[in-house]
Motif scaffolding. Structure first.
Motif, PDB file in Angstrom:
ATOM      1  N   GLY A 189      12.943  -1.253  -6.612  1.00  0.00           N
ATOM      2  CA  GLY A 189      13.204  -0.694  -5.318  1.00  0.00           C
ATOM      3  C   GLY A 189      11.977  -0.403  -4.687  1.00  0.00           C
ATOM      4  N   LEU A 190      10.968   0.511  -5.137  1.00  0.00           N
ATOM      5  CA  LEU A 190       9.902   0.809  -4.493  1.00  0.00           C
ATOM      6  C   LEU A 190       8.710  -0.486  -4.320  1.00  0.00           C
ATOM      7  CD1 LEU A 190       9.319   4.323  -5.488  1.00  0.00           C
ATOM      8  CD2 LEU A 190      10.265   3.524  -3.475  1.00  0.00           C
ATOM      9  N   GLN A 191       9.087  -1.416  -5.437  1.00  0.00           N
ATOM     10  CA  GLN A 191       8.136  -2.617  -5.208  1.00  0.00           C
ATOM     11  C   GLN A 191       8.748  -3.449  -4.068  1.00  0.00           C
ATOM     12  OE1 GLN A 191       8.218  -4.657  -8.830  1.00  0.00           O
ATOM     13  NE2 GLN A 191       7.512  -2.774 -10.035  1.00  0.00           N
ATOM     14  N   LEU A 192      10.008  -3.607  -3.815  1.00  0.00           N
ATOM     15  CA  LEU A 192      10.586  -4.230  -2.641  1.00  0.00           C
ATOM     16  C   LEU A 192      10.079  -3.450  -1.262  1.00  0.00           C
ATOM     17  CD1 LEU A 192      12.356  -6.291  -1.565  1.00  0.00           C
ATOM     18  CD2 LEU A 192      14.138  -4.714  -1.529  1.00  0.00           C
ATOM     19  N   VAL A 193      10.257  -1.952  -1.231  1.00  0.00           N
ATOM     20  CA  VAL A 193       9.768  -1.199  -0.228  1.00  0.00           C
ATOM     21  C   VAL A 193       8.249  -1.699   0.060  1.00  0.00           C
ATOM     22  CG1 VAL A 193       9.439   0.894   0.844  1.00  0.00           C
ATOM     23  CG2 VAL A 193      11.447   0.647  -0.553  1.00  0.00           C
ATOM     24  N   GLU A 194       7.346  -1.692  -0.941  1.00  0.00           N
ATOM     25  CA  GLU A 194       5.938  -1.956  -0.756  1.00  0.00           C
ATOM     26  C   GLU A 194       5.693  -3.502  -0.275  1.00  0.00           C
ATOM     27  OE1 GLU A 194       2.731  -2.327  -3.923  1.00  0.00           O
ATOM     28  OE2 GLU A 194       3.004  -0.383  -3.683  1.00  0.00           O
ATOM     29  N   SER A 195       6.697  -4.441  -0.493  1.00  0.00           N
ATOM     30  CA  SER A 195       6.508  -5.774  -0.032  1.00  0.00           C
ATOM     31  C   SER A 195       6.650  -6.102   1.408  1.00  0.00           C
ATOM     32  CB  SER A 195       6.891  -6.666  -1.237  1.00  0.00           C
ATOM     33  OG  SER A 195       8.320  -6.534  -0.875  1.00  0.00           O
ATOM     34  N   LYS A 229      11.999  16.424   0.413  1.00  0.00           N
ATOM     35  CA  LYS A 229      10.917  15.438   0.634  1.00  0.00           C
ATOM     36  C   LYS A 229      11.605  14.354   1.479  1.00  0.00           C
ATOM     37  CE  LYS A 229      11.562  12.317  -2.979  1.00  0.00           C
ATOM     38  NZ  LYS A 229      12.655  13.233  -3.720  1.00  0.00           N
ATOM     39  N   SER A 230      10.675  13.789   2.278  1.00  0.00           N
ATOM     40  CA  SER A 230      10.819  12.572   3.092  1.00  0.00           C
ATOM     41  C   SER A 230      10.095  11.317   2.769  1.00  0.00           C
ATOM     42  CB  SER A 230      10.543  12.827   4.574  1.00  0.00           C
ATOM     43  OG  SER A 230      10.874  11.866   5.454  1.00  0.00           O
ATOM     44  N   VAL A 231      10.666  10.520   2.301  1.00  0.00           N
ATOM     45  CA  VAL A 231      10.199   9.186   1.905  1.00  0.00           C
ATOM     46  C   VAL A 231      10.214   8.144   3.033  1.00  0.00           C
ATOM     47  CG1 VAL A 231      10.154   7.260   0.223  1.00  0.00           C
ATOM     48  CG2 VAL A 231      10.993   9.524  -0.623  1.00  0.00           C
ATOM     49  N   TRP A 232       8.928   7.740   3.419  1.00  0.00           N
ATOM     50  CA  TRP A 232       8.985   6.893   4.593  1.00  0.00           C
ATOM     51  C   TRP A 232       8.160   5.512   4.317  1.00  0.00           C
ATOM     52  CZ3 TRP A 232       3.719   5.646   5.662  1.00  0.00           C
ATOM     53  CH2 TRP A 232       2.896   6.473   5.131  1.00  0.00           C
ATOM     54  N   ALA A 233       8.533   4.390   5.425  1.00  0.00           N
ATOM     55  CA  ALA A 233       7.834   3.175   5.311  1.00  0.00           C
ATOM     56  C   ALA A 233       7.711   2.864   6.704  1.00  0.00           C
ATOM     57  CB  ALA A 233       8.983   2.183   4.535  1.00  0.00           C
ATOM     58  N   MET A 255       0.752  -1.237   0.093  1.00  0.00           N
ATOM     59  CA  MET A 255      -0.131  -0.113   0.016  1.00  0.00           C
ATOM     60  C   MET A 255       1.066   1.184   0.039  1.00  0.00           C
ATOM     61  SD  MET A 255      -2.449   1.373   2.886  1.00  0.00           S
ATOM     62  CE  MET A 255      -3.423   0.010   3.012  1.00  0.00           C
ATOM     63  N   VAL A 256       0.541   2.243  -0.907  1.00  0.00           N
ATOM     64  CA  VAL A 256       1.315   3.435  -0.727  1.00  0.00           C
ATOM     65  C   VAL A 256       0.266   4.630  -0.474  1.00  0.00           C
ATOM     66  CG1 VAL A 256       2.662   5.029  -2.535  1.00  0.00           C
ATOM     67  CG2 VAL A 256       2.615   2.552  -3.005  1.00  0.00           C
ATOM     68  N   ILE A 257       1.081   5.373   0.525  1.00  0.00           N
ATOM     69  CA  ILE A 257       0.245   6.488   0.832  1.00  0.00           C
ATOM     70  C   ILE A 257       0.938   7.794   0.710  1.00  0.00           C
ATOM     71  CG2 ILE A 257      -0.746   7.752   2.909  1.00  0.00           C
ATOM     72  CD1 ILE A 257      -0.861   4.995   4.275  1.00  0.00           C
ATOM     73  N   ALA A 258       0.605   8.536  -0.371  1.00  0.00           N
ATOM     74  CA  ALA A 258       1.322   9.729  -0.783  1.00  0.00           C
ATOM     75  C   ALA A 258       0.742  10.913  -0.158  1.00  0.00           C
ATOM     76  CB  ALA A 258       1.464   9.991  -2.346  1.00  0.00           C
ATOM     77  N   GLN A 259       1.347  11.856   0.686  1.00  0.00           N
ATOM     78  CA  GLN A 259       0.830  13.069   1.223  1.00  0.00           C
ATOM     79  C   GLN A 259       1.516  14.083   0.733  1.00  0.00           C
ATOM     80  OE1 GLN A 259       1.542  11.999   5.279  1.00  0.00           O
ATOM     81  NE2 GLN A 259      -0.345  10.926   5.281  1.00  0.00           N
ATOM     82  N   PRO A 260       1.321  14.690  -0.555  1.00  0.00           N
ATOM     83  CA  PRO A 260       1.938  15.993  -0.924  1.00  0.00           C
ATOM     84  C   PRO A 260       1.800  17.027  -0.101  1.00  0.00           C
ATOM     85  CG  PRO A 260       0.033  15.271  -2.187  1.00  0.00           C
ATOM     86  CD  PRO A 260       0.175  14.293  -1.146  1.00  0.00           C
ATOM     87  N   GLN A 261       0.709  17.161   0.858  1.00  0.00           N
ATOM     88  CA  GLN A 261       0.629  18.319   1.398  1.00  0.00           C
ATOM     89  C   GLN A 261       1.826  18.520   2.492  1.00  0.00           C
ATOM     90  OE1 GLN A 261      -1.021  15.549   2.413  1.00  0.00           O
ATOM     91  NE2 GLN A 261      -0.960  15.181   4.561  1.00  0.00           N
ATOM     92  N   THR A 313      18.273   0.590   2.631  1.00  0.00           N
ATOM     93  CA  THR A 313      19.325   0.495   1.270  1.00  0.00           C
ATOM     94  C   THR A 313      18.411   0.970   0.052  1.00  0.00           C
ATOM     95  OG1 THR A 313      20.365  -1.251   2.292  1.00  0.00           O
ATOM     96  CG2 THR A 313      20.401  -1.101  -0.013  1.00  0.00           C
ATOM     97  N   GLU A 314      17.206   0.800  -0.111  1.00  0.00           N
ATOM     98  CA  GLU A 314      16.549   1.055  -1.177  1.00  0.00           C
ATOM     99  C   GLU A 314      16.315   2.769  -1.287  1.00  0.00           C
ATOM    100  OE1 GLU A 314      16.263  -0.635  -4.167  1.00  0.00           O
ATOM    101  OE2 GLU A 314      16.812  -2.354  -3.223  1.00  0.00           O
ATOM    102  N   LEU A 315      15.786   2.973  -0.053  1.00  0.00           N
ATOM    103  CA  LEU A 315      15.385   4.322   0.180  1.00  0.00           C
ATOM    104  C   LEU A 315      16.706   5.267  -0.091  1.00  0.00           C
ATOM    105  CD1 LEU A 315      12.549   4.561   2.673  1.00  0.00           C
ATOM    106  CD2 LEU A 315      12.333   4.388   0.115  1.00  0.00           C
ATOM    107  N   LEU A 316      17.605   5.066   0.530  1.00  0.00           N
ATOM    108  CA  LEU A 316      18.914   5.681   0.631  1.00  0.00           C
ATOM    109  C   LEU A 316      19.426   5.952  -1.032  1.00  0.00           C
ATOM    110  CD1 LEU A 316      20.611   4.657   3.827  1.00  0.00           C
ATOM    111  CD2 LEU A 316      19.792   7.162   3.219  1.00  0.00           C
TER     112      LEU A 316
END
Length: 190
Positions: A139-145, A166-170, A1-7, A70-73
């Motif tokens: 990479g983001l598919q791995l993060v999601e899984s 921005k900040s990308v989080w999991a 599941m992806v939650i994008a919060q551009p605010q 590792t993926e996010l960095l």
């Protein structure tokens, strides 16, 4: 599941006065570290994750969270830092200082641990469609899984000025990590 919060939200971690690059700041419920904008950031980030999870009492989550870190960095270095550098003017020293490095943070809310990687680009991450023939882009598919959910947020204003980036989080469940793995017995194995 992806939650994008551009605010715009404040995701800047607290830092102690005098904390230098590569110093891990451990506080109640959190760990954070500023890393250089070099390939060395990736192994330093993995080490920070392991140390931070020990501090947070969540060592059992270290493998999955270190892999996601590792993926996010890698994405922050390949896309966020490069994107910010291409926008930067050579004479803008203040902007350069704000775009140096990436920040990695862990925060624990009791039942969950949130990993975030902050980079200087406001450009959102893009999850590529599944392509088995592609040499990369998974990479983001791995993060999601591996995570409960992931997303990104723009940085908020600080000192009356809009912070670039921005900040990308999991998010990860501590409860799922505490359950023992099922034991598998194979009959006739030597």
């Amino acid at each position: 599941m992806v939650i994008a919060q551009p605010q715009s939200v404040d995701v800047s971690p607290s830092t102690k006065q005098g904390a230098a690059e590569n110093d891990v700041v451990l506080e109640a419920g959190s760990a954070t570290c500023l890393l250089p904008s070099t390939p060395h950031a990736v192994p330093l980030g993995r080490a920070m994750v392991r140390r931070g999870l020990t501090h947070l009492g969540a060592e059992s989550m270290a493998d999955d969270i270190a892999l996601v870190a590792t993926e996010l960095l890698a994405n922050a270095l390949a896309h966020g830092v490069r994107d910010a550098a291409s926008r930067e003017s050579a004479s803008d020293e203040l902007h350069r200082r704000r775009t140096d490095g990436v920040r990695i943070s862990l925060k624990s809310s009791g039942a969950h641990v949130v990993l975030s990687v902050t980079d200087p680009s406001p450009t959102p991450p893009v999850r590529r469609p599944r392509d088995l023939a592609a040499g990369g882009g998974r990479g983001l598919q791995l993060v999601e899984s591996l995570s409960l959910c992931w997303g990104w947020t723009l940085l908020d204003e600080q000192d009356g000025q809009r912070q670039p980036g921005k900040s990308v989080w999991a998010m990860f469940s501590k409860v799922a990590a505490e359950k023992p793995a099922p034991q598998i017995s194979i009959q006739g194995a030597a």
